[in-house]
Scaffold this motif. Structure first.
Motif, PDB file in Angstrom:
ATOM      1  N   SER A   1      -2.942  -5.167   8.542  1.00 55.08           N
ATOM      2  CA  SER A   1      -3.133  -4.381   7.313  1.00 55.08           C
ATOM      3  C   SER A   1      -1.843  -4.212   6.518  1.00 55.08           C
ATOM      4  N   ALA A   2      -0.678  -4.353   7.160  1.00 56.22           N
ATOM      5  CA  ALA A   2       0.568  -4.250   6.400  1.00 56.22           C
ATOM      6  C   ALA A   2       0.693  -5.419   5.434  1.00 56.22           C
ATOM      7  N   ALA A   3       0.103  -6.566   5.804  1.00 53.83           N
ATOM      8  CA  ALA A   3       0.112  -7.707   4.875  1.00 53.83           C
ATOM      9  C   ALA A   3      -0.933  -7.481   3.792  1.00 53.83           C
TER      10      ALA A   3
ATOM     11  N   ALA B   1       0.862  -6.465 -11.434  1.00 54.55           N
ATOM     12  CA  ALA B   1       0.131  -7.341 -10.506  1.00 54.55           C
ATOM     13  C   ALA B   1       0.345  -6.902  -9.053  1.00 54.55           C
ATOM     14  N   GLY B   2       1.284  -6.007  -8.814  1.00 53.35           N
ATOM     15  CA  GLY B   2       1.564  -5.542  -7.452  1.00 53.35           C
ATOM     16  C   GLY B   2       2.973  -4.994  -7.380  1.00 53.35           C
ATOM     17  N   ALA B   3       3.411  -4.715  -6.160  1.00 52.06           N
ATOM     18  CA  ALA B   3       4.750  -4.140  -5.977  1.00 52.06           C
ATOM     19  C   ALA B   3       5.832  -5.106  -6.473  1.00 52.06           C
ATOM     20  N   THR B   4       5.689  -6.369  -6.131  1.00 50.47           N
ATOM     21  CA  THR B   4       6.680  -7.375  -6.544  1.00 50.47           C
ATOM     22  C   THR B   4       6.809  -7.394  -8.060  1.00 50.47           C
ATOM     23  N   ASP B   5       5.672  -7.412  -8.714  1.00 48.28           N
ATOM     24  CA  ASP B   5       5.646  -7.470 -10.173  1.00 48.28           C
ATOM     25  C   ASP B   5       6.339  -6.239 -10.769  1.00 48.28           C
TER      26      ASP B   5
ATOM     27  N   GLU C   1      15.134  -3.900   3.359  1.00 46.61           N
ATOM     28  CA  GLU C   1      14.276  -4.244   2.215  1.00 46.61           C
ATOM     29  C   GLU C   1      13.471  -5.526   2.397  1.00 46.61           C
ATOM     30  N   HIS C   2      12.280  -5.471   1.817  1.00 50.96           N
ATOM     31  CA  HIS C   2      11.434  -6.651   1.659  1.00 50.96           C
ATOM     32  C   HIS C   2      12.089  -7.543   0.599  1.00 50.96           C
ATOM     33  N   HIS C   3      11.900  -8.846   0.708  1.00 51.93           N
ATOM     34  CA  HIS C   3      12.513  -9.763  -0.268  1.00 51.93           C
ATOM     35  C   HIS C   3      12.204  -9.361  -1.711  1.00 51.93           C
ATOM     36  N   SER C   4      11.046  -8.727  -1.909  1.00 52.81           N
ATOM     37  CA  SER C   4      10.673  -8.399  -3.295  1.00 52.81           C
ATOM     38  C   SER C   4      11.537  -7.284  -3.886  1.00 52.81           C
ATOM     39  N   ASN C   5      12.251  -6.558  -3.044  1.00 51.04           N
ATOM     40  CA  ASN C   5      13.185  -5.549  -3.575  1.00 51.04           C
ATOM     41  C   ASN C   5      14.642  -6.017  -3.425  1.00 51.04           C
TER      42      ASN C   5
ATOM     43  N   HIS D   1      10.141   3.009   0.958  1.00 51.36           N
ATOM     44  CA  HIS D   1       9.694   4.296   1.496  1.00 51.36           C
ATOM     45  C   HIS D   1       9.340   4.119   2.972  1.00 51.36           C
ATOM     46  N   VAL D   2       8.646   2.987   3.260  1.00 53.52           N
ATOM     47  CA  VAL D   2       8.317   2.629   4.649  1.00 53.52           C
ATOM     48  C   VAL D   2       8.650   1.157   4.836  1.00 53.52           C
ATOM     49  N   SER D   3       9.330   0.845   5.945  1.00 52.81           N
ATOM     50  CA  SER D   3       9.684  -0.552   6.219  1.00 52.81           C
ATOM     51  C   SER D   3       8.466  -1.331   6.693  1.00 52.81           C
ATOM     52  N   ASN D   4       8.206  -2.488   6.066  1.00 49.58           N
ATOM     53  CA  ASN D   4       7.036  -3.285   6.452  1.00 49.58           C
ATOM     54  C   ASN D   4       7.232  -3.988   7.790  1.00 49.58           C
ATOM     55  N   THR D   5       8.477  -4.126   8.238  1.00 54.27           N
ATOM     56  CA  THR D   5       8.731  -4.845   9.486  1.00 54.27           C
ATOM     57  C   THR D   5       8.905  -3.898  10.659  1.00 54.27           C
TER      58      THR D   5
ATOM     59  N   VAL E   1      12.126   3.107  -5.724  1.00 50.20           N
ATOM     60  CA  VAL E   1      11.512   3.156  -4.390  1.00 50.20           C
ATOM     61  C   VAL E   1      10.377   2.139  -4.294  1.00 50.20           C
ATOM     62  N   ASP E   2      10.424   1.339  -3.234  1.00 52.61           N
ATOM     63  CA  ASP E   2       9.348   0.398  -2.951  1.00 52.61           C
ATOM     64  C   ASP E   2       8.357   1.104  -2.028  1.00 52.61           C
ATOM     65  N   GLY E   3       7.235   1.494  -2.615  1.00 51.61           N
ATOM     66  CA  GLY E   3       6.245   2.269  -1.852  1.00 51.61           C
ATOM     67  C   GLY E   3       5.087   1.439  -1.328  1.00 51.61           C
ATOM     68  N   ALA E   4       5.257   0.113  -1.302  1.00 52.74           N
ATOM     69  CA  ALA E   4       4.137  -0.770  -0.913  1.00 52.74           C
ATOM     70  C   ALA E   4       3.528  -0.374   0.430  1.00 52.74           C
ATOM     71  N   GLN E   5       4.387   0.034   1.387  1.00 51.93           N
ATOM     72  CA  GLN E   5       3.872   0.346   2.724  1.00 51.93           C
ATOM     73  C   GLN E   5       3.651   1.840   2.937  1.00 51.93           C
ATOM     74  N   ALA E   6       4.043   2.651   1.980  1.00 54.69           N
ATOM     75  CA  ALA E   6       3.828   4.097   2.137  1.00 54.69           C
ATOM     76  C   ALA E   6       2.494   4.508   1.526  1.00 54.69           C
TER      77      ALA E   6
ATOM     78  N   ALA F   1       3.794   0.211  -6.015  1.00 56.20           N
ATOM     79  CA  ALA F   1       2.838   0.030  -4.910  1.00 56.20           C
ATOM     80  C   ALA F   1       1.878  -1.099  -5.265  1.00 56.20           C
ATOM     81  N   SER F   2       1.229  -1.630  -4.222  1.00 57.45           N
ATOM     82  CA  SER F   2       0.281  -2.752  -4.378  1.00 57.45           C
ATOM     83  C   SER F   2      -1.122  -2.291  -4.040  1.00 57.45           C
ATOM     84  N   GLY F   3      -2.089  -2.649  -4.880  1.00 57.37           N
ATOM     85  CA  GLY F   3      -3.482  -2.257  -4.652  1.00 57.37           C
ATOM     86  C   GLY F   3      -4.062  -2.817  -3.359  1.00 57.37           C
ATOM     87  N   HIS F   4      -3.734  -4.067  -3.055  1.00 59.39           N
ATOM     88  CA  HIS F   4      -4.409  -4.716  -1.916  1.00 59.39           C
ATOM     89  C   HIS F   4      -3.999  -4.125  -0.572  1.00 59.39           C
ATOM     90  N   LYS F   5      -2.873  -3.416  -0.533  1.00 59.81           N
ATOM     91  CA  LYS F   5      -2.490  -2.768   0.725  1.00 59.81           C
ATOM     92  C   LYS F   5      -3.146  -1.385   0.837  1.00 59.81           C
ATOM     93  N   MET F   6      -3.686  -0.910  -0.293  1.00 59.73           N
ATOM     94  CA  MET F   6      -4.375   0.397  -0.343  1.00 59.73           C
ATOM     95  C   MET F   6      -5.883   0.206  -0.335  1.00 59.73           C
TER      96      MET F   6
HETATM   97  N1  PLP Z   1       7.428  -4.322  -0.421  1.00 59.47           N
HETATM   98  C1  PLP Z   1       7.016  -4.200   0.836  1.00 59.47           C
HETATM   99  C2  PLP Z   1       7.670  -3.203   1.734  1.00 59.47           C
HETATM  100  C3  PLP Z   1       5.974  -5.015   1.308  1.00 59.47           C
HETATM  101  O1  PLP Z   1       5.566  -4.908   2.565  1.00 59.47           O
HETATM  102  C4  PLP Z   1       5.394  -5.955   0.423  1.00 59.47           C
HETATM  103  C5  PLP Z   1       4.344  -6.870   0.890  1.00 59.47           C
HETATM  104  O2  PLP Z   1       4.225  -7.167   2.058  1.00 59.47           O
HETATM  105  C6  PLP Z   1       5.860  -6.012  -0.883  1.00 59.47           C
HETATM  106  C7  PLP Z   1       6.871  -5.182  -1.268  1.00 59.47           C
HETATM  107  C8  PLP Z   1       5.283  -6.964  -1.860  1.00 59.47           C
HETATM  108  O3  PLP Z   1       3.984  -6.629  -2.172  1.00 59.47           O
HETATM  109  P1  PLP Z   1       3.093  -7.589  -3.085  1.00 59.47           P
HETATM  110  O4  PLP Z   1       3.143  -8.937  -2.413  1.00 59.47           O
HETATM  111  O5  PLP Z   1       1.753  -6.991  -3.033  1.00 59.47           O
HETATM  112  O6  PLP Z   1       3.702  -7.603  -4.422  1.00 59.47           O
END
Ligand code: PLP
Length: 409
Positions: free
Chosen positions: A31-33, A94-98, A124-128, A174-178, A201-206, A224-229
């Motif tokens: 679900s984190a993905a 489009a999501g957190a990355t966007d 950090e996730h690569h997107s941040n 906010h929360v580490s995805n790994t 703040v990257d709240g994708a996982q919070a 934040a990203s919709g698909h993780k919610m």
């Molecule tokens: N930030 C974190 C912490 C994530 O876990 C993810 C996705 O796994 C993202 C950002 C990127 O989210 P998205 O691919 O939905 O833009």
């Protein structure tokens, strides 16, 4: 049923959980993905596409009015749920990355100079990371990394030392995805503000796992990203404080983000949030994201968080009984993410065998290569929980792991 949390009833709302994978009942631990979708999200999207699809904002006809009301209603739902001060502070992306790319491309490009410093954590996730690196290669500002302790928490002494460099911006998840670490967003924000820095703040996982109060955190930007919610892919939001959004230059140009366009006098731009929403948005996605948030609220984010915490503790306990297994990410405050390695076995071999037994986990660097390099590992196996996971899922993971390990050793 644990306590009042009726996980069996929750599971019945997710049609995908009825399927089998490779002959085994699906055990979804990824679900984190991306989280699976409850019926209400699927139905909301179907209802929109079947009954009132139209482009929004520009039409006078009934369908356009209904679609616009539903789209703006979803914005209101997000604003209320995350306690933003006004709807204009919620920009559909489009999501957190966007969202992070939007902040880098507008606020970043307008405010950072060659002498600026941007701080970000090693978590950090690569997107941040990458949007800031791309901008840094253009502008020439410096990126400094806030170090962590081996259990996956931020080293506050190092953070304070780096804040003394007078950074323009601090970025943290906010929360580490790994590792699952829950960072104290309010404290990190307050320290950054005291040092004169803005906060992203990257709240994708919070957002899918806890109640988030944006005015309480007081950060400047949050994504934040919709698909993780439990919502659709291709939709998410950026929160930005109104005064900042007003001052920021536009991002993508096109329809809707303008006030007036001319070849003779300068084109003028719309007010937030529309200034940052060029073109036709993901209308069905936004409306269904609103439904997903209402669904989370109906279960209760505090209930989801407590359930996932119980699962995480149980998983830690059970997994640590496996010989040679090491868990990465053991912070006291952590969300439902369990990353691990088994000595002498490559994570992708384990992931492949687990899939053959119907267990969906993620393997690899989880888009956190700098973190993996720091631990000197190629990646991990990551099991992550959602509202629908059960203690039986954890037992199934452990049993399958034991089988897989025997086959691989
Ligand atoms: N930030 C974190 C912490 C994530 O876990 C993810 C996705 O796994 C993202 C950002 C990127 O989210 P998205 O691919 O939905 O833009």
């Amino acid at each position: 049923m644990d306590g009042n949390y009726d996980v069996a009833a929750i599971r019945r709302e997710f049609p995908i959980l009825e399927r089998k994978v490779n002959g085994f009942p699906l055990v979804y631990l990824d679900s984190a993905a991306s989280a699976q979708k409850p019926r209400t999200v699927i139905e909301t999207q179907r209802e929109y596409l079947s009954h009132f699809h139209s482009n929004i904002h520009r039409g006078v006809h009934t369908l356009a009015t209904q679609a616009t009301e539903a789209f703006e209603g979803a914005r209101e739902t997000i604003k209320a749920h995350f306690n933003a001060a006004e709807n204009a502070e919620i920009i559909f992306t489009a999501g957190a990355t966007d969202g992070i790319n939007l902040v880098a491309g507008t606020w970043g490009r307008a405010n950072l100079t060659a002498s600026s410093t941007v701080l970000m954590t090693r978590l950090e996730h690569h997107s941040n990371i990458v949007p800031w690196q791309i901008l840094a290669s253009e502008i020439g500002f410096k990126i400094e990394v806030i170090e962590i302790f081996p259990e996956g928490t931020i080293d506050l002494e190092d953070y304070n030392a780096k804040l003394a460099l007078a950074p323009s911006l601090v970025c943290f998840s906010h929360v580490s995805n790994t590792l699952g670490t829950i960072n104290d967003a309010k404290q990190l924000t307050s320290l950054a503000h005291d040092a004169g820095a803005m906060v992203m703040v990257d709240g994708a996982q919070a957002a899918p796992h806890m109640n988030v109060d944006l005015q309480d955190i007081n950060c400047d930007f949050y994504v934040a990203s919709g698909h993780k919610m439990y919502g659709p892919t291709g939709i998410g939001f950026l929160y930005g404080k109104r005064a900042l959004l007003d001052a920021m230059p536009p991002w993508r140009g096109g329809g809707e983000m303008i006030s007036s366009v001319s070849f003779d006098v300068p084109t003028t731009f719309n007010v937030p949030p529309y200034k940052f929403e060029a073109g036709t948005p993901h209308i069905s996605g936004a409306i269904a994201l609103g439904a997903a948030i209402k669904w989370m609220e109906s279960v209760g984010l505090d209930n989801i968080a407590a359930h996932e915490l119980a699962l995480t503790k149980y998983a830690h306990e059970k997994l640590l009984q496996i010989e040679g297994l090491r868990i990465y990410g053991t912070a006291e405050h952590k969300a439902g993410v369990v990353s691990f390695l088994v000595e002498g076995i490559h994570p992708s071999d384990l992931g492949t065998l687990l899939d053959q037994l119907g267990i969906a986990v993620r393997t690899g660097h989880h888009c956190t290569e700098p973190l993996m390099d720091w631990y000197k590992i190629p990646g991990t196996v990551r099991a992550s929980f959602g509202a629908y996971n059960t203690f039986d899922d954890v037992d199934a993971l452990v049993a399958a792991l034991e089988r897989a390990i025997k086959m691989l050793k």
